[in-house]
Design a protein around this motif. Structure first.
Motif, PDB file in Angstrom:
ATOM      1  N   ASP A 288      -5.780  -9.970   9.526  1.00  0.00           N
ATOM      2  CA  ASP A 288      -6.060  -8.693   8.866  1.00  0.00           C
ATOM      3  C   ASP A 288      -4.985  -8.371   7.836  1.00  0.00           C
ATOM      4  O   ASP A 288      -5.282  -7.874   6.741  1.00  0.00           O
ATOM      5  CB  ASP A 288      -6.134  -7.567   9.900  1.00  0.00           C
ATOM      6  N   VAL A 289      -3.743  -8.660   8.186  1.00  0.00           N
ATOM      7  CA  VAL A 289      -2.632  -8.414   7.269  1.00  0.00           C
ATOM      8  C   VAL A 289      -2.743  -9.329   6.052  1.00  0.00           C
ATOM      9  O   VAL A 289      -2.587  -8.894   4.905  1.00  0.00           O
ATOM     10  CB  VAL A 289      -1.284  -8.624   7.977  1.00  0.00           C
TER      11      VAL A 289
ATOM     12  N   MET B 231      -3.211  -8.251   2.059  1.00  0.00           N
ATOM     13  CA  MET B 231      -2.291  -8.678   1.011  1.00  0.00           C
ATOM     14  C   MET B 231      -3.027  -9.456  -0.080  1.00  0.00           C
ATOM     15  O   MET B 231      -2.731  -9.294  -1.274  1.00  0.00           O
ATOM     16  CB  MET B 231      -1.177  -9.537   1.609  1.00  0.00           C
ATOM     17  N   GLU B 232      -3.988 -10.276   0.304  1.00  0.00           N
ATOM     18  CA  GLU B 232      -4.790 -10.989  -0.689  1.00  0.00           C
ATOM     19  C   GLU B 232      -5.602 -10.009  -1.525  1.00  0.00           C
ATOM     20  O   GLU B 232      -5.785 -10.209  -2.736  1.00  0.00           O
ATOM     21  CB  GLU B 232      -5.721 -11.985   0.010  1.00  0.00           C
ATOM     22  N   HIS B 233      -6.081  -8.943  -0.880  1.00  0.00           N
ATOM     23  CA  HIS B 233      -6.818  -7.908  -1.599  1.00  0.00           C
ATOM     24  C   HIS B 233      -5.940  -7.264  -2.664  1.00  0.00           C
ATOM     25  O   HIS B 233      -6.382  -7.038  -3.800  1.00  0.00           O
ATOM     26  CB  HIS B 233      -7.308  -6.852  -0.609  1.00  0.00           C
TER      27      HIS B 233
ATOM     28  N   LEU C  55       4.262  -2.710   4.697  1.00  0.00           N
ATOM     29  CA  LEU C  55       3.289  -3.071   5.724  1.00  0.00           C
ATOM     30  C   LEU C  55       3.985  -3.646   6.950  1.00  0.00           C
ATOM     31  O   LEU C  55       3.548  -3.410   8.086  1.00  0.00           O
ATOM     32  CB  LEU C  55       2.285  -4.080   5.149  1.00  0.00           C
ATOM     33  N   ARG C  56       5.085  -4.368   6.745  1.00  0.00           N
ATOM     34  CA  ARG C  56       5.850  -4.902   7.874  1.00  0.00           C
ATOM     35  C   ARG C  56       6.404  -3.759   8.723  1.00  0.00           C
ATOM     36  O   ARG C  56       6.377  -3.825   9.958  1.00  0.00           O
ATOM     37  CB  ARG C  56       6.992  -5.775   7.367  1.00  0.00           C
ATOM     38  N   SER C  57       6.872  -2.712   8.079  1.00  0.00           N
ATOM     39  CA  SER C  57       7.386  -1.549   8.817  1.00  0.00           C
ATOM     40  C   SER C  57       6.300  -0.928   9.676  1.00  0.00           C
ATOM     41  O   SER C  57       6.543  -0.550  10.836  1.00  0.00           O
ATOM     42  CB  SER C  57       7.931  -0.507   7.837  1.00  0.00           C
TER      43      SER C  57
ATOM     44  N   LEU D 239      -5.215   0.579   6.789  1.00  0.00           N
ATOM     45  CA  LEU D 239      -6.193   1.040   7.779  1.00  0.00           C
ATOM     46  C   LEU D 239      -7.563   1.219   7.152  1.00  0.00           C
ATOM     47  O   LEU D 239      -8.595   0.900   7.765  1.00  0.00           O
ATOM     48  CB  LEU D 239      -5.719   2.347   8.411  1.00  0.00           C
ATOM     49  N   ASP D 240      -7.580   1.719   5.938  1.00  0.00           N
ATOM     50  CA  ASP D 240      -8.847   1.916   5.247  1.00  0.00           C
ATOM     51  C   ASP D 240      -9.507   0.577   4.946  1.00  0.00           C
ATOM     52  O   ASP D 240     -10.727   0.419   5.084  1.00  0.00           O
ATOM     53  CB  ASP D 240      -8.610   2.701   3.950  1.00  0.00           C
ATOM     54  N   HIS D 241      -8.712  -0.404   4.548  1.00  0.00           N
ATOM     55  CA  HIS D 241      -9.243  -1.737   4.244  1.00  0.00           C
ATOM     56  C   HIS D 241      -9.799  -2.404   5.501  1.00  0.00           C
ATOM     57  O   HIS D 241     -10.838  -3.066   5.446  1.00  0.00           O
ATOM     58  CB  HIS D 241      -8.131  -2.602   3.638  1.00  0.00           C
ATOM     59  N   ARG D 242      -9.121  -2.203   6.637  1.00  0.00           N
ATOM     60  CA  ARG D 242      -9.530  -2.869   7.876  1.00  0.00           C
ATOM     61  C   ARG D 242     -10.654  -2.137   8.597  1.00  0.00           C
ATOM     62  O   ARG D 242     -11.591  -2.764   9.115  1.00  0.00           O
ATOM     63  CB  ARG D 242      -8.313  -2.999   8.799  1.00  0.00           C
TER      64      ARG D 242
END
Length: 203
Positions: A156-157, A161-163, A180-182, A138-141
């Protein structure tokens, strides 16, 4: 070698370690945490800052003043923030007022934690890590902005993940993707539950 002199944080270290031990943190990790937090405590003593005056942001700022060895995998600012969260939980420090965006995120993660406990039955340690990655995502997005959950998409996902993979110390295991999938599954279920009444009413 660690100095034996007392610091202002010493009286809180045992309870902090017990809280982490309940999450299955290893003894060697806790020993390292104690060493780093005693260094942090000596800095507080030098600056005449009482533990009760700490906030998460101040802890991070002070933690950045302590030099870290290149081999260290533990970031003192992150550990200091975690420790302040413990001080807030036990009533030593005061939780700073939340912004509307922070309050919204806190409520979302609290509801997600309840879901993980009641619906998934995960261990406390696993729940901690799932929540941690959800918060980082959430912070990244969204940064410090209000959440716009309907705007989230696969891109966004992938970007998050690349980050993680392009960090100086990239994650090599599969747990971030699993965690993250959860979270995404929870958001999808939550969105479906909100939309369902509207669909029924429309029919």
């Amino acid at each position: 070698m660690e100095k034996s002199d007392h610091t202002c944080l010493d009286q809180y270290l045992a309870a902090f370690e017990e809280s982490l031990a309940s999450r299955n943190y290893k003894p060697d990790t806790l020993k390292n945490y104690r060493y780093l937090l005693r260094r942090f405590g000596r800095l507080l003593d030098d600056e005449a800052i009482a533990p009760s005056a700490l906030t998460p942001d101040l802890a991070v700022e002070l933690g950045r003043r302590l030099p870290a060895t290149p081999q260290s995998q533990i970031k003192v600012p992150n550990l200091a923030r975690l420790f302040v969260a413990h001080l807030i939980e036990i009533g030593v420090a005061t939780r700073p007022p939340l912004t509307p965006a922070q309050a919204e995120r806190t409520e979302l993660l609290s509801n997600f934690e309840t879901y993980l406990i009641r619906q998934r039955g995960l261990s406390p340690r696993t729940i901690y890590h799932v929540l941690r990655f959800a918060d980082r995502f959430l912070d990244h997005r969204f940064g410090d902005n209000m959440l716009d959950l309907p705007a989230l998409n696969v891109g966004d996902v992938v970007a998050f993940m690349e980050h993680l993979l392009t960090r100086k110390r990239p994650f090599r295991d599969k747990t971030p993707a699993t965690h993250l999938r959860s979270f995404c599954q929870y958001l999808f279920a939550m969105r479906a539950a909100v939309q369902k009444p509207a669909t029924v009413a429309a029919g």
